[in-house]
Write a protein that holds these residues in place. Structure first.
Motif, PDB file in Angstrom:
ATOM      1  N   LEU A 146       0.826  -1.203   0.000  1.00 31.80           N
ATOM      2  CA  LEU A 146       0.000   0.000   0.000  1.00 31.80           C
ATOM      3  C   LEU A 146       0.862   1.256   0.000  1.00 31.80           C
ATOM      4  CD1 LEU A 146      -2.859  -0.830   2.547  1.00 31.80           C
ATOM      5  CD2 LEU A 146      -3.060  -0.600   0.073  1.00 31.80           C
ATOM      6  N   LEU A 147       1.936   1.217   0.751  1.00 29.43           N
ATOM      7  CA  LEU A 147       2.825   2.368   0.841  1.00 29.43           C
ATOM      8  C   LEU A 147       3.479   2.654  -0.510  1.00 29.43           C
ATOM      9  CD1 LEU A 147       3.753   4.294   3.093  1.00 29.43           C
ATOM     10  CD2 LEU A 147       5.722   2.815   3.425  1.00 29.43           C
ATOM     11  N   GLN A 148       3.894   1.617  -1.203  1.00 31.50           N
ATOM     12  CA  GLN A 148       4.500   1.789  -2.513  1.00 31.50           C
ATOM     13  C   GLN A 148       3.522   2.438  -3.485  1.00 31.50           C
ATOM     14  OE1 GLN A 148       4.922  -1.579  -5.106  1.00 31.50           O
ATOM     15  NE2 GLN A 148       7.006  -0.996  -5.663  1.00 31.50           N
ATOM     16  N   GLY A 149       2.279   1.918  -3.515  1.00 33.01           N
ATOM     17  CA  GLY A 149       1.276   2.489  -4.405  1.00 33.01           C
ATOM     18  C   GLY A 149       0.984   3.934  -4.081  1.00 33.01           C
ATOM     19  N   ALA A 150       0.969   4.271  -2.806  1.00 30.84           N
ATOM     20  CA  ALA A 150       0.693   5.650  -2.411  1.00 30.84           C
ATOM     21  C   ALA A 150       1.779   6.590  -2.893  1.00 30.84           C
ATOM     22  CB  ALA A 150       0.553   5.731  -0.893  1.00 30.84           C
ATOM     23  N   PHE A 151       3.049   6.203  -2.788  1.00 32.26           N
ATOM     24  CA  PHE A 151       4.131   7.073  -3.227  1.00 32.26           C
ATOM     25  C   PHE A 151       4.164   7.204  -4.751  1.00 32.26           C
ATOM     26  CE2 PHE A 151       5.998   6.997   1.020  1.00 32.26           C
ATOM     27  CZ  PHE A 151       6.526   8.287   1.084  1.00 32.26           C
ATOM     28  N   PHE A 152       3.918   6.126  -5.451  1.00 33.19           N
ATOM     29  CA  PHE A 152       3.909   6.221  -6.902  1.00 33.19           C
ATOM     30  C   PHE A 152       2.769   7.118  -7.389  1.00 33.19           C
ATOM     31  CE2 PHE A 152       6.916   2.725  -7.227  1.00 33.19           C
ATOM     32  CZ  PHE A 152       7.583   3.059  -8.405  1.00 33.19           C
ATOM     33  N   ALA A 153       1.669   7.145  -6.654  1.00 31.41           N
ATOM     34  CA  ALA A 153       0.516   7.944  -7.070  1.00 31.41           C
ATOM     35  C   ALA A 153       0.667   9.418  -6.729  1.00 31.41           C
ATOM     36  CB  ALA A 153      -0.755   7.394  -6.427  1.00 31.41           C
ATOM     37  N   THR A 154       1.493   9.761  -5.729  1.00 35.10           N
ATOM     38  CA  THR A 154       1.543  11.135  -5.244  1.00 35.10           C
ATOM     39  C   THR A 154       2.888  11.825  -5.445  1.00 35.10           C
ATOM     40  OG1 THR A 154       2.165  10.376  -3.029  1.00 35.10           O
ATOM     41  CG2 THR A 154      -0.180  10.645  -3.475  1.00 35.10           C
ATOM     42  N   ALA A 155       3.969  11.065  -5.559  1.00 32.29           N
ATOM     43  CA  ALA A 155       5.294  11.692  -5.539  1.00 32.29           C
ATOM     44  C   ALA A 155       5.509  12.631  -6.713  1.00 32.29           C
ATOM     45  CB  ALA A 155       6.381  10.612  -5.528  1.00 32.29           C
ATOM     46  N   GLY A 156       4.953  12.335  -7.875  1.00 32.00           N
ATOM     47  CA  GLY A 156       5.222  13.164  -9.044  1.00 32.00           C
ATOM     48  C   GLY A 156       4.277  14.313  -9.231  1.00 32.00           C
ATOM     49  N   HIS A 157       3.316  14.521  -8.281  1.00 32.37           N
ATOM     50  CA  HIS A 157       2.284  15.535  -8.506  1.00 32.37           C
ATOM     51  C   HIS A 157       2.297  16.651  -7.477  1.00 32.37           C
ATOM     52  CE1 HIS A 157       0.474  12.941 -11.563  1.00 32.37           C
ATOM     53  NE2 HIS A 157       0.636  11.937 -10.715  1.00 32.37           N
ATOM     54  N   ALA A 158       2.893  16.445  -6.324  1.00 32.01           N
ATOM     55  CA  ALA A 158       2.893  17.484  -5.287  1.00 32.01           C
ATOM     56  C   ALA A 158       4.277  18.112  -5.189  1.00 32.01           C
ATOM     57  CB  ALA A 158       2.489  16.899  -3.945  1.00 32.01           C
ATOM     58  N   GLN A 185       5.293  20.231  -2.650  1.00 34.08           N
ATOM     59  CA  GLN A 185       5.752  20.296  -1.270  1.00 34.08           C
ATOM     60  C   GLN A 185       5.839  18.896  -0.680  1.00 34.08           C
ATOM     61  OE1 GLN A 185       6.825  23.030   0.303  1.00 34.08           O
ATOM     62  NE2 GLN A 185       6.410  24.259  -1.532  1.00 34.08           N
ATOM     63  N   LEU A 186       6.957  18.608   0.000  1.00 32.13           N
ATOM     64  CA  LEU A 186       7.115  17.296   0.605  1.00 32.13           C
ATOM     65  C   LEU A 186       6.066  17.046   1.680  1.00 32.13           C
ATOM     66  CD1 LEU A 186      11.002  17.027   0.936  1.00 32.13           C
ATOM     67  CD2 LEU A 186       9.535  16.466  -0.999  1.00 32.13           C
ATOM     68  N   SER A 187       5.679  18.088   2.403  1.00 26.83           N
ATOM     69  CA  SER A 187       4.654  17.912   3.427  1.00 26.83           C
ATOM     70  C   SER A 187       3.324  17.509   2.804  1.00 26.83           C
ATOM     71  CB  SER A 187       4.489  19.198   4.233  1.00 26.83           C
ATOM     72  OG  SER A 187       4.158  20.284   3.379  1.00 26.83           O
ATOM     73  N   GLU A 188       3.015  18.020   1.604  1.00 24.37           N
ATOM     74  CA  GLU A 188       1.775  17.642   0.924  1.00 24.37           C
ATOM     75  C   GLU A 188       1.814  16.164   0.526  1.00 24.37           C
ATOM     76  OE1 GLU A 188       1.020  20.196  -2.342  1.00 24.37           O
ATOM     77  OE2 GLU A 188       1.157  22.041  -1.166  1.00 24.37           O
ATOM     78  N   ILE A 189       2.966  15.701   0.062  1.00 25.17           N
ATOM     79  CA  ILE A 189       3.105  14.285  -0.299  1.00 25.17           C
ATOM     80  C   ILE A 189       2.852  13.402   0.916  1.00 25.17           C
ATOM     81  CG2 ILE A 189       4.728  12.532  -1.104  1.00 25.17           C
ATOM     82  CD1 ILE A 189       6.082  14.660  -2.788  1.00 25.17           C
ATOM     83  N   MET A 190       3.438  13.780   2.050  1.00 25.57           N
ATOM     84  CA  MET A 190       3.284  12.959   3.240  1.00 25.57           C
ATOM     85  C   MET A 190       1.857  12.992   3.758  1.00 25.57           C
ATOM     86  SD  MET A 190       5.409  10.913   4.601  1.00 25.57           S
ATOM     87  CE  MET A 190       6.985  11.605   4.118  1.00 25.57           C
ATOM     88  N   VAL A 191       1.174  14.120   3.628  1.00 23.82           N
ATOM     89  CA  VAL A 191      -0.231  14.197   4.031  1.00 23.82           C
ATOM     90  C   VAL A 191      -1.067  13.231   3.202  1.00 23.82           C
ATOM     91  CG1 VAL A 191      -2.279  15.660   3.961  1.00 23.82           C
ATOM     92  CG2 VAL A 191      -0.175  16.522   4.969  1.00 23.82           C
ATOM     93  N   ARG A 192      -0.846  13.220   1.889  1.00 26.42           N
ATOM     94  CA  ARG A 192      -1.636  12.360   1.016  1.00 26.42           C
ATOM     95  C   ARG A 192      -1.326  10.885   1.269  1.00 26.42           C
ATOM     96  NH1 ARG A 192      -1.328  15.472  -4.880  1.00 26.42           N
ATOM     97  NH2 ARG A 192      -2.166  17.482  -4.155  1.00 26.42           N
ATOM     98  N   VAL A 193      -0.061  10.567   1.458  1.00 31.03           N
ATOM     99  CA  VAL A 193       0.302   9.175   1.753  1.00 31.03           C
ATOM    100  C   VAL A 193      -0.319   8.732   3.064  1.00 31.03           C
ATOM    101  CG1 VAL A 193       2.226   7.646   2.302  1.00 31.03           C
ATOM    102  CG2 VAL A 193       2.429   9.236   0.399  1.00 31.03           C
ATOM    103  N   ASN A 194      -0.244   9.579   4.067  1.00 32.99           N
ATOM    104  CA  ASN A 194      -0.807   9.244   5.363  1.00 32.99           C
ATOM    105  C   ASN A 194      -2.315   9.022   5.267  1.00 32.99           C
ATOM    106  OD1 ASN A 194      -0.524   9.069   8.379  1.00 32.99           O
ATOM    107  ND2 ASN A 194      -1.929  10.802   8.263  1.00 32.99           N
ATOM    108  N   ARG A 195      -3.015   9.895   4.552  1.00 30.87           N
ATOM    109  CA  ARG A 195      -4.463   9.761   4.401  1.00 30.87           C
ATOM    110  C   ARG A 195      -4.805   8.481   3.642  1.00 30.87           C
ATOM    111  NH1 ARG A 195      -5.366  14.246   2.094  1.00 30.87           N
ATOM    112  NH2 ARG A 195      -5.885  15.405   3.982  1.00 30.87           N
ATOM    113  N   TYR A 196      -4.034   8.179   2.623  1.00 29.80           N
ATOM    114  CA  TYR A 196      -4.268   6.964   1.826  1.00 29.80           C
ATOM    115  C   TYR A 196      -4.124   5.711   2.692  1.00 29.80           C
ATOM    116  CZ  TYR A 196      -3.600   3.488  -1.890  1.00 29.80           C
ATOM    117  OH  TYR A 196      -3.712   2.383  -2.689  1.00 29.80           O
ATOM    118  N   ILE A 197      -3.060   5.652   3.488  1.00 31.98           N
ATOM    119  CA  ILE A 197      -2.827   4.482   4.335  1.00 31.98           C
ATOM    120  C   ILE A 197      -3.916   4.353   5.391  1.00 31.98           C
ATOM    121  CG2 ILE A 197      -1.253   3.421   5.982  1.00 31.98           C
ATOM    122  CD1 ILE A 197      -0.308   3.271   3.103  1.00 31.98           C
TER     123      ILE A 197
END
Length: 255
Positions: free
Chosen positions: A157-169, A171-183
């Motif tokens: 799940l973590l891998q899928g979350a990073f692949f889905a969000t890393a290239g679009h945000a 700010q690093l904090s925004e990426i972590m917010v989205r990954v956290n919400r996804y998990i």
């Protein structure tokens, strides 16, 4: 009353106790109530049972042999289940290996080297390197709490979350917010993950955010710098439920 209705003259019951088979072909009987498998029951309408010592020993020997057969059957069943689980874990291990990058960049301005050795057949360690653009690379290192299949599932799940969000945000904090919400939304397990995410551009600037992970280190000109945690582990709190504002957790910059 049932004895009278059936006109039984004699009844004999011998307990079938569980047999413990030793490593050197030694067997012993367990005598607790929980280790009793059943009884060897016999009755007769003809005459009184002969419970002399010889017949009693014969019945006990028969009960012992029956218990041994039942114990062997149980052990064989457990062995089949164990083999099936080992096969499934082997498949899960191979699938988990495919989640790690098959090739890492070895030429150009950015090179990476990594390896991972699981403590068990499957585990919760994860790393990845992603080319975000021609002049920007991203890398993530994570460790899911616990071991085994549950940790491996959260890793996927973590891998899928990073692949889905890393290239679009941006700010690093925004990426972590989205990954956290996804998990939090998709994982029903009680596991969480510590995550370190970093981007490096072609000019040598590095930006990172550390969500509870062990501090990675930068070795530069003989000096070692620890990149300490800047936020909470992923999956412990859901931003939409608990109101954790990850944007206040600063990303850091190093050249």
């Amino acid at each position: 009353k049932s004895v009278m209705d059936l006109e039984l003259r004699s009844v004999v019951c011998v307990p079938l106790v569980r047999i413990r088979i030793g490593q050197q072909h030694e067997t012993s009987a367990l005598t607790t109530m929980n280790d009793t498998l059943g009884v060897l029951y016999m009755d007769s309408r003809v005459g009184d049972a002969d419970l002399s010592a010889g017949n009693r020993e014969l019945l006990q020997s028969l009960a012992m042999e029956t218990s041994t057969v039942l114990e062997n059957a149980r052990l064989m069943s457990e062995e089949r289940v164990k083999r099936r689980m080992e096969q499934e874990l082997s498949i899960a291990r191979d699938m988990q290996r495919t989640m790690l990058p098959a090739r890492l960049p070895e030429t150009g301005w950015f090179c990476a080297f990594a390896s991972s050795q699981a403590c068990f057949q499957v585990g919760g360690d994860y790393y990845d390197v992603m080319e975000l653009s021609e002049s920007l690379w991203g890398t993530v290192v994570a460790d899911v709490s616990g071991k085994g299949v549950s940790a491996a599932l959260l890793t996927s799940l973590l891998q899928g979350a990073f692949f889905a969000t890393a290239g679009h945000a941006s700010q690093l904090s925004e990426i972590m917010v989205r990954v956290n919400r996804y998990i939090c939304e998709r994982s029903q397990m009680r596991n969480y993950a510590t995550v370190f995410y970093c981007t490096v551009d072609k000019e040598g600037n590095a930006r990172w955010i550390n969500a509870g992970h062990c501090p990675p280190v930068i070795l530069q000109d003989g000096e070692v710098t620890e990149l300490r945690a800047t936020g909470l582990p992923v999956g412990m709190f859901c931003t939409s439920t608990y109101g954790v504002d990850w944007s206040n957790f600063p990303s850091r910059r190093s050249s």
